[in-house]
Design a protein around this motif. Structure first.
Motif, short mmCIF file in Angstrom:
data_model
loop_
_atom_site.label_atom_id
_atom_site.label_comp_id
_atom_site.label_asym_id
_atom_site.label_seq_id
_atom_site.Cartn_x
_atom_site.Cartn_y
_atom_site.Cartn_z
N GLY A 151 0.81 -1.21 0.00
CA GLY A 151 0.00 0.00 0.00
C GLY A 151 0.83 1.26 0.00
N ASN A 152 1.98 1.18 0.64
CA ASN A 152 2.89 2.32 0.74
C ASN A 152 4.20 1.92 0.09
OD1 ASN A 152 1.04 3.83 2.42
ND2 ASN A 152 1.57 2.37 4.01
N LEU A 153 4.72 2.79 -0.75
CA LEU A 153 5.94 2.44 -1.48
C LEU A 153 6.87 3.64 -1.55
CD1 LEU A 153 7.20 0.06 -3.11
CD2 LEU A 153 6.26 1.15 -5.15
N GLU A 154 8.12 3.39 -1.27
CA GLU A 154 9.18 4.38 -1.44
C GLU A 154 10.18 3.78 -2.40
OE1 GLU A 154 12.75 5.88 1.31
OE2 GLU A 154 10.77 6.37 2.11
N PHE B 203 -1.21 2.98 -5.15
CA PHE B 203 -0.63 2.96 -3.81
C PHE B 203 -1.26 4.04 -2.93
CE2 PHE B 203 2.49 1.26 -6.73
CZ PHE B 203 2.77 0.05 -6.13
N HIS B 204 -1.42 3.69 -1.66
CA HIS B 204 -1.93 4.66 -0.69
C HIS B 204 -0.97 5.84 -0.61
CE1 HIS B 204 -3.87 6.29 2.81
NE2 HIS B 204 -2.74 6.23 3.48
N SER B 205 0.32 5.54 -0.55
CA SER B 205 1.33 6.59 -0.59
C SER B 205 2.50 6.10 -1.43
CB SER B 205 1.79 6.99 0.81
OG SER B 205 2.52 5.95 1.42
N PHE B 206 3.11 7.01 -2.15
CA PHE B 206 4.23 6.70 -3.02
C PHE B 206 5.20 7.87 -2.98
CE2 PHE B 206 6.47 7.04 -7.05
CZ PHE B 206 7.06 5.79 -7.12
N GLU B 207 6.47 7.54 -2.81
CA GLU B 207 7.51 8.56 -2.85
C GLU B 207 8.65 8.06 -3.71
OE1 GLU B 207 10.29 11.26 0.13
OE2 GLU B 207 8.95 9.76 0.97
#
Length: 117
Positions: A21-24, A60-64
């Motif tokens: 869900g969260n990816l960096e 994705f919920h969050s992506f950086e």
């Protein structure tokens, strides 16, 4: 640049398909960092890859996406070089290949690598 974009797209697909869900993500390509954060491209091939990546990022919920110098991510550089010298295609490794563990330990302990000119 489009080879690296294709690799990022593949990584995004794998992460999405495995339920992250969260990816960096990190890349040593400043151009890719800019192009995925802005609305422009260089070529038809790159535009398609950029569109694919941007669509996958939405999953994705969050992506950086971060730009790092190659020396800042020795593990990724090791794996990229390993991939360049193989016929595997996309491979998901169950454990680190020989030679990667020392680099993982350095990364975990924030050991800096100097840039050789």
């Amino acid at each position: 640049m489009w080879f690296a974009l294709a690799d990022i797209r593949e990584g995004l697909r794998i992460a999405r398909d495995n339920g992250f869900g969260n990816l960096e993500a990190e890349t040593d390509s400043l151009a890719i960092t800019h192009v995925l954060q802005k609305d422009f491209g260089n070529s038809l091939e790159a535009d398609t890859l950029i569109s694919d990546c941007k669509a996958l990022i939405q999953a994705f919920h969050s992506f950086e996406l971060k730009h790092v110098l190659r020396e800042g991510n020795q593990c990724a550089d090791f794996l990229a070089n390993m991939g360049q010298n193989s016929q595997w295609g996309t491979t998901i490794l169950a454990q680190p290949p020989d030679g990667l563990n020392p680099l993982l330990a350095h990364d975990a302990n924030n050991v800096a690598f100097s840039r050789l000119l």
